[in-house]
Design a protein around this motif. Structure first.
Motif, PDB file in Angstrom:
ATOM      1  N   LEU A   1       0.851  -1.181   0.000  1.00 20.47           N
ATOM      2  CA  LEU A   1       0.000   0.000   0.000  1.00 20.47           C
ATOM      3  C   LEU A   1       0.889   1.233   0.000  1.00 20.47           C
ATOM      4  N   LEU A   2       0.659   2.133  -0.974  1.00 18.28           N
ATOM      5  CA  LEU A   2       1.473   3.331  -1.122  1.00 18.28           C
ATOM      6  C   LEU A   2       0.650   4.569  -0.789  1.00 18.28           C
ATOM      7  N   GLY A   3       1.316   5.577  -0.211  1.00 14.32           N
ATOM      8  CA  GLY A   3       0.673   6.849   0.052  1.00 14.32           C
ATOM      9  C   GLY A   3      -0.479   6.733   1.030  1.00 14.32           C
ATOM     10  N   GLU A   4      -1.578   7.420   0.727  1.00 16.07           N
ATOM     11  CA  GLU A   4      -2.728   7.451   1.634  1.00 16.07           C
ATOM     12  C   GLU A   4      -3.354   6.071   1.816  1.00 16.07           C
ATOM     13  N   LYS A   5      -3.203   5.215   0.814  1.00 15.77           N
ATOM     14  CA  LYS A   5      -3.782   3.875   0.920  1.00 15.77           C
ATOM     15  C   LYS A   5      -3.142   3.063   2.044  1.00 15.77           C
TER      16      LYS A   5
ATOM     17  N   LEU B   1      17.102  16.641   0.212  1.00 20.15           N
ATOM     18  CA  LEU B   1      16.705  16.672  -1.188  1.00 20.15           C
ATOM     19  C   LEU B   1      15.843  15.474  -1.532  1.00 20.15           C
ATOM     20  N   SER B   2      16.278  14.300  -1.109  1.00 24.51           N
ATOM     21  CA  SER B   2      15.520  13.090  -1.397  1.00 24.51           C
ATOM     22  C   SER B   2      15.853  12.046  -0.342  1.00 24.51           C
ATOM     23  N   LEU B   3      14.946  11.101  -0.172  1.00 22.48           N
ATOM     24  CA  LEU B   3      15.110  10.072   0.855  1.00 22.48           C
ATOM     25  C   LEU B   3      14.732   8.725   0.261  1.00 22.48           C
ATOM     26  N   PHE B   4      15.517   7.708   0.625  1.00 20.96           N
ATOM     27  CA  PHE B   4      15.320   6.373   0.074  1.00 20.96           C
ATOM     28  C   PHE B   4      15.264   5.359   1.209  1.00 20.96           C
ATOM     29  N   CYS B   5      14.485   4.319   0.997  1.00 19.69           N
ATOM     30  CA  CYS B   5      14.343   3.273   2.006  1.00 19.69           C
ATOM     31  C   CYS B   5      14.675   1.924   1.375  1.00 19.69           C
TER      32      CYS B   5
ATOM     33  N   VAL C   1      15.833 -11.313  -2.203  1.00 20.89           N
ATOM     34  CA  VAL C   1      15.467 -10.135  -2.995  1.00 20.89           C
ATOM     35  C   VAL C   1      15.463  -8.898  -2.089  1.00 20.89           C
ATOM     36  N   GLY C   2      15.995  -7.792  -2.628  1.00 22.29           N
ATOM     37  CA  GLY C   2      16.017  -6.537  -1.898  1.00 22.29           C
ATOM     38  C   GLY C   2      15.166  -5.494  -2.601  1.00 22.29           C
ATOM     39  N   TYR C   3      14.635  -4.544  -1.833  1.00 19.50           N
ATOM     40  CA  TYR C   3      13.725  -3.530  -2.368  1.00 19.50           C
ATOM     41  C   TYR C   3      14.242  -2.137  -2.006  1.00 19.50           C
ATOM     42  N   LEU C   4      14.253  -1.249  -2.997  1.00 19.01           N
ATOM     43  CA  LEU C   4      14.672   0.127  -2.789  1.00 19.01           C
ATOM     44  C   LEU C   4      13.537   1.054  -3.211  1.00 19.01           C
ATOM     45  N   TYR C   5      13.040   1.856  -2.250  1.00 16.45           N
ATOM     46  CA  TYR C   5      11.933   2.780  -2.485  1.00 16.45           C
ATOM     47  C   TYR C   5      12.432   4.222  -2.378  1.00 16.45           C
ATOM     48  N   MET C   6      11.806   5.106  -3.135  1.00 12.63           N
ATOM     49  CA  MET C   6      11.962   6.537  -2.934  1.00 12.63           C
ATOM     50  C   MET C   6      10.724   7.020  -2.194  1.00 12.63           C
TER      51      MET C   6
ATOM     52  N   SER D   1       6.881  11.680  -3.650  1.00 11.54           N
ATOM     53  CA  SER D   1       6.072  10.541  -4.073  1.00 11.54           C
ATOM     54  C   SER D   1       6.748   9.268  -3.591  1.00 11.54           C
ATOM     55  N   VAL D   2       5.952   8.255  -3.356  1.00  9.97           N
ATOM     56  CA  VAL D   2       6.475   6.971  -2.893  1.00  9.97           C
ATOM     57  C   VAL D   2       6.410   5.993  -4.051  1.00  9.97           C
ATOM     58  N   GLU D   3       7.557   5.476  -4.434  1.00 11.97           N
ATOM     59  CA  GLU D   3       7.579   4.529  -5.541  1.00 11.97           C
ATOM     60  C   GLU D   3       8.721   3.558  -5.385  1.00 11.97           C
ATOM     61  N   LEU D   4       8.495   2.364  -5.886  1.00 22.64           N
ATOM     62  CA  LEU D   4       9.536   1.335  -5.886  1.00 22.64           C
ATOM     63  C   LEU D   4      10.492   1.617  -7.032  1.00 22.64           C
ATOM     64  N   MET D   5      11.756   1.845  -6.696  1.00 25.02           N
ATOM     65  CA  MET D   5      12.738   2.200  -7.721  1.00 25.02           C
ATOM     66  C   MET D   5      13.446   0.980  -8.285  1.00 25.02           C
ATOM     67  N   SER D   6      13.943   0.106  -7.406  1.00 21.79           N
ATOM     68  CA  SER D   6      14.758  -1.017  -7.869  1.00 21.79           C
ATOM     69  C   SER D   6      14.445  -2.254  -7.048  1.00 21.79           C
ATOM     70  N   VAL D   7      14.537  -3.387  -7.714  1.00 21.69           N
ATOM     71  CA  VAL D   7      14.411  -4.690  -7.058  1.00 21.69           C
ATOM     72  C   VAL D   7      15.698  -5.457  -7.328  1.00 21.69           C
TER      73      VAL D   7
END
Length: 954
Positions: A259-263, A339-343, A350-355, A359-365
């Motif tokens: 679930l991303l953002g308000e969801k 400026l920007s933050l990543f998680c 498998v690893g997950y990298l989000y910005m 906005s919240v989005e999955l950048m790399s897997v």
């Protein structure tokens, strides 16, 4: 897809001279490494390629379970265990601890230090004890502000970093428990905190929220200020039911969820805030913004639920706005602007990298070839410890089959953080001005390095700290049946007791090589793809570009010399990427233009990089190069190509885009082209689909350059004047060019001024109608063309103004145009200055063609027919001056005289002289009708008196 390269990101290696086997370790700042073993912490100084030097050591209350360092505040915080009880303690001013026996001050958090102890605290280490109502499980320090977040069961406690001011010269580090974040149904095993962003991770769940300090609708918090919505409570019931079923020897696995953002508020996880800080606290958090919730399901395909199928390595990585650093070392970290933050977080495979900013989005897997144990994210790389498998790249440190099961791989992956941050920092990225490799680009593994018994990893600055332990893996005592292992109570696997004699261990510091050095290696590696013209070359060079860009964004870690070297590497990488896109015929070929611009290469230098060895008949020019050259020629660069390069450019467009050839030849950059060569190519275009009038005008311009006036006249007579005007509109540079920011008339314009001024004026008017030239640019063009300075107005410019008035252009301010024309008429009348060229239009032409010029009054005819006004130019100006002067601008001129100003004397003298002439020639009634309705009577009275008395005088 993961690209594999055999590069060398790791350089020299140092051994940390620990006395005891490390249990926990962490690094921070520019030079600090801390190693905890038993009830002792050793601090080491790490600088450059030199050996790691012991700095100090100090005792802890008990065994260290968690360890973290904060550069802001320069403190070390630890969760310690003694007699099955856990304690939270922060070690401040630790650099002053000279010997292990040096005195230490222990104080309670928030306790006011008395003034007499100030000198003592200045020279000794302090331990700040932070009591909690529940046992601390995990900790995280904010890298920007130094605040401390502590994870407990179902809640997080925030300690704000404070400074107790003892006197003007001295302050001590302290903390204030300012906020409790209640998070139901999640027991954190790892947390991460950065400037209000909180990431919480359990075995199979990740939650990211943002604490916001701006109150909404004037709200204030005292206790439990924010609660989630009703759907959350419904989800809580499902969770409680699940837990009850599991206690009855059943395993209920919930579905995976993202679930991303308000969801993410619908996750079923309740988050409430409880303020515990003082009223004068500068920053308070009032409400929570949910950003991300992700839940994973355990893998039960093998009918075995293993304890190690869980998340690990949660981390928030900030990237700051460059250029926001202060000279004050203490407060420099607090002045950084995010400026920007990543998680990042990872499962075993498998690893997950989000910005997570804006906005919240999955950048790399990241798909690992083997099972991962631990990972650490940096602005440039992702370092992952995985179990050993078949390794296709990199040398093995041990080849014995008996040791293979003890080995681990250290894998170095690229990250896309700098690509995402670049788009946050610069709005012009991905335009014709600038570019950056896409965030969606495939990740790659730069290196897979084999180690014996690799157990743990941490990272700071350009150092990777590795703990190795070569003891054999403990084997399971026995295998449980699959059915038994499915039970929640039977999921743990009992291990044999470790052998009495412990195997060897080592703590290493592996220095990553400088970004410039690794960049050069990547460029050399890319040469293997260069002749093949493949996407692989672009991918590797894009990786090299992002490597350098990420290093430049981390400006706080750079010396001045390093930054200059990185900037050169950055420009060099842009040049290489420009080369790739210029020689590939793909949908992204247009990127050659922004990359070449960013490289700082001149057009001549770019053309020198082109392979011209292929014979002309077989030469193929790709879209990227054509796109770059075409745009560069259109942008009126101040660079002039040599005759040889100009000929190559003309030939290139003749082969690839012949329709653009007339436009190309009009560029100032091709000034040195041989006119005969240009004409030979233009003659081949007569039967093509190119505009015939544009080809004609270009050939005429080339003939004029050669001095062939017969050919010039023949070409210009082919089309009508209106057709020629349309040709100039298609290519304004035939008349007007820009060099070094200045308007420069073309040679053809200078010739038309002398031979066909009406065509020139009509053409410039056409350019203005089609928004190809502005009002001020057109005025400047005519002044430069006629060799006049700013104060002198050539007649050709007056002709242009009159043409504007006749054409009634919508973007021309009529009142301003009236005033410019009237001022010029008055100036010439008052100074008896005739036009420098014959006017293109007479007063009758203007009256017949333009409604702004009215019929001439009878008294004006009297003036024009008098013997004193025999000069034709004078009478024409006076005739033109009258629906512009008497009806429209005389009142305005009087108003301007009242207001004063620099030109007030000119207006006044012009008005007086005109009124003197009119008073002589007109009857009193006509003269009164001419005068404005408003004005000072004393000013006009002498003229009225003279006009009434002239008959008696005669």
């Amino acid at each position: 897809m993961v690209h594999l390269y055999n590069l060398h990101p790791f350089g020299s290696q140092q051994v940390v001279p620990c006395k005891l086997e490390p249990e926990r370790f962490c690094g921070g700042g520019r030079d600090a490494l801390f190693v905890a073993a038993g009830c002792k912490v050793e601090a080491f100084a790490v600088s450059g390629q030199e050996l790691c030097q012991p700095r100090c050591a100090f005792s802890t209350l008990g065994r260290v379970l968690r360890l973290a360092y904060s550069e802001a505040g320069d403190y070390l915080v630890a969760i310690e265990e003694k007699n099955k009880a856990t304690f939270l303690r922060a070690y401040v001013n630790w650099r002053s601890k000279r010997t292990e026996s040096s005195r230490v001050c222990i104080r309670l958090v928030g306790h006011k230090v008395e003034a007499p102890f100030s000198q003592t605290l200045r020279d000794q280490m302090s331990i700040v004890e932070m009591p909690l109502s529940e046992a601390p499980l995990c900790i995280s320090c904010c890298p920007a502000k130094g605040d401390l977040l502590v994870g407990c069961t179902n809640k997080l406690v925030l300690f704000s970093l404070k400074y107790q001011i003892i006197n003007e010269d001295f302050s001590i580090v302290d903390f204030e428990r300012s906020l409790i974040i209640h998070i139901d149904n999640i027991t954190p095993i790892e947390i991460s905190f950065c400037v209000g962003y909180v990431a919480v991770m359990s075995d199979l769940e990740v939650l990211i929220v943002k604490l916001e300090s701006d109150p909404k609708n004037g709200e204030s918090i005292s206790h439990y200020s924010h609660e989630t919505n009703k759907p959350v409570k419904q989800a809580e019931g499902t969770r409680n039911e699940t837990l009850q079923l599991e206690s009855d020897d059943f395993v209920i696995c919930q579905k995976p969820m993202e679930l991303l953002g308000e969801k993410s508020e619908q996750s079923g996880v309740s988050v409430t805030l409880e303020s515990t800080g003082l009223a004068d606290e500068k920053i308070k958090y009032f409400h929570v913004q949910h950003l991300l919730y992700r839940r994973f399901a355990p893998d039960i395909s093998s009918y075995v639920l293993s304890d190690d199928i869980k998340l690990h390595s949660l981390q928030l990585l900030p990237i700051y706005q460059t250029g926001f650093f202060t000279s004050d070392r203490k407060n420099s970290s607090q002045e950084k602007e995010l400026l920007s933050l990543f998680c990042f977080f990872s499962l075993p495979h498998v690893g997950y990298l989000y910005m997570v900013v804006k906005s919240v989005e999955l950048m790399s897997v990241y798909q690992y070839p083997e099972k991962s144990q631990q990972a650490v994210l940096t602005p440039q790389f992702l370092h992952v410890i995985t179990s050993c498998g078949h390794v296709g790249h990199g040398p093995r440190l041990c080849s014995a089959a008996s040791l293979l099961s003890l080995s681990n791989n250290l894998q170095c992956f690229t990250v896309r953080c700098s690509a995402a941050a670049a788009r946050e920092e610069d709005p012009y990225v991905d335009t014709t001005l600038k570019a950056c490799p896409p965030v969606s680009m495939d990740v790659c593994a730069l290196r897979i390095q084999l180690f014996i018994g690799l157990k743990a990893i941490c990272h700071f600055k350009n150092h990777v700290v590795l703990l190795t332990k070569a003891n054999p893996e403990a084997a399971p005592e026995r295998r449980e049946s699959p059915k038994r292992l499915l039970s929640r109570t039977g999921t743990s696997v009992k291990l044999k007791a470790p052998p009495a004699a412990e195997a060897g261990w080592n703590l290493y510091i592996v220095n990553t090589i400088s970004p410039v050095q690794l960049y050069k290696e990547m460029v050399d590696y890319s040469n293997t793809y260069k002749t093949a013209k493949t996407q692989g070359c672009i991918h590797l060079l894009s990786e090299a570009h992002l490597l350098v860009r990420a290093a430049l964004m981390d400006a706080g870690q750079l010396e001045p010399g390093e930054k200059a070297e990185l900037l050169e590497a950055f420009k060099d990488s842009c040049g290489h990427l420009g080369d790739c896109y210029s020689r590939l015929d793909s949908q992204h070929s247009h990127l050659a233009l922004p990359y070449y611009k960013m490289s700082g290469l001149s057009m001549a230098e770019v053309l020198a990089r082109v392979d011209w060895t292929v014979e002309d008949a077989l030469q193929k020019y790709e879209r990227g190069l054509i796109f770059y050259i075409n745009h560069s020629l259109y942008e009126n660069l101040d660079e002039e190509l040599s005759e040889e390069l100009a000929a190559k450019v003309v030939h290139m467009f003749h082969v690839a885009e012949p329709k653009q050839l007339p436009h190309v030849l009009c560029s100032p950059s091709l000034k040195n082209i041989n006119p005969l060569t240009a004409v030979s190519y233009l003659r081949k275009l007569d039967t093509s689909g190119s505009s015939s009038v544009l080809v004609t005008l270009t050939k005429a311009a080339m003939a004029l350059r050669m001095g062939d006036l017969d050919t010039y006249r023949n070409e210009m007579e082919i089309h009508s004047e209106m057709k020629l005007v349309s040709g100039f509109i298609l290519e304004p540079r035939l008349l007007i060019q820009q060099r070094k920011g200045q308007i420069v008339p073309a040679e053809l314009a200078a010739h038309l001024k002398d031979t066909q001024p009406a065509l020139l004026v009509a053409s410039v008017l056409g350019l203005q109608k089609n928004n190809k030239i502005g009002i001020e640019e057109a005025d400047s063009f005519f002044k430069v063309l006629c060799g006049k300075d700013e104060d002198k107005i050539p007649q050709l410019l007056v002709d242009f103004w009159e043409a504007q008035l006749v054409a009634c252009l919508p973007d021309v301010v009529l009142q301003e145009l009236f005033f410019k024309l009237t001022s010029q008429y008055i100036w010439r009348l008052s100074t008896r200055q005739p036009p420098d060229t014959i006017p293109l239009r007479t007063s009758k032409d203007l009256i017949n063609a333009c409604g702004h010029y009215g019929l001439i009054y009878p008294w004006v005819n009297i003036l024009l027919s008098s013997d004193s006004l025999a000069d034709k130019n004078y009478t024409e100006d006076l005739s033109k001056l009258q629906t512009l002067w008497w009806k429209k601008l005389l009142p305005e001129l009087c108003q301007k005289i009242k207001c004063g100003g620099e030109k007030n004397q000119l207006y006044l003298s012009s008005l007086k002289e005109t009124l003197s002439v009119v008073a002589v020639e007109l009857e009193l009634r006509d003269f009164v009708n001419v005068l404005p309705e408003d004005g000072t009577a004393a000013f006009f009275l002498p003229y009225l008196l003279y006009c009434s008395q002239k008959k008696s005088l005669t």
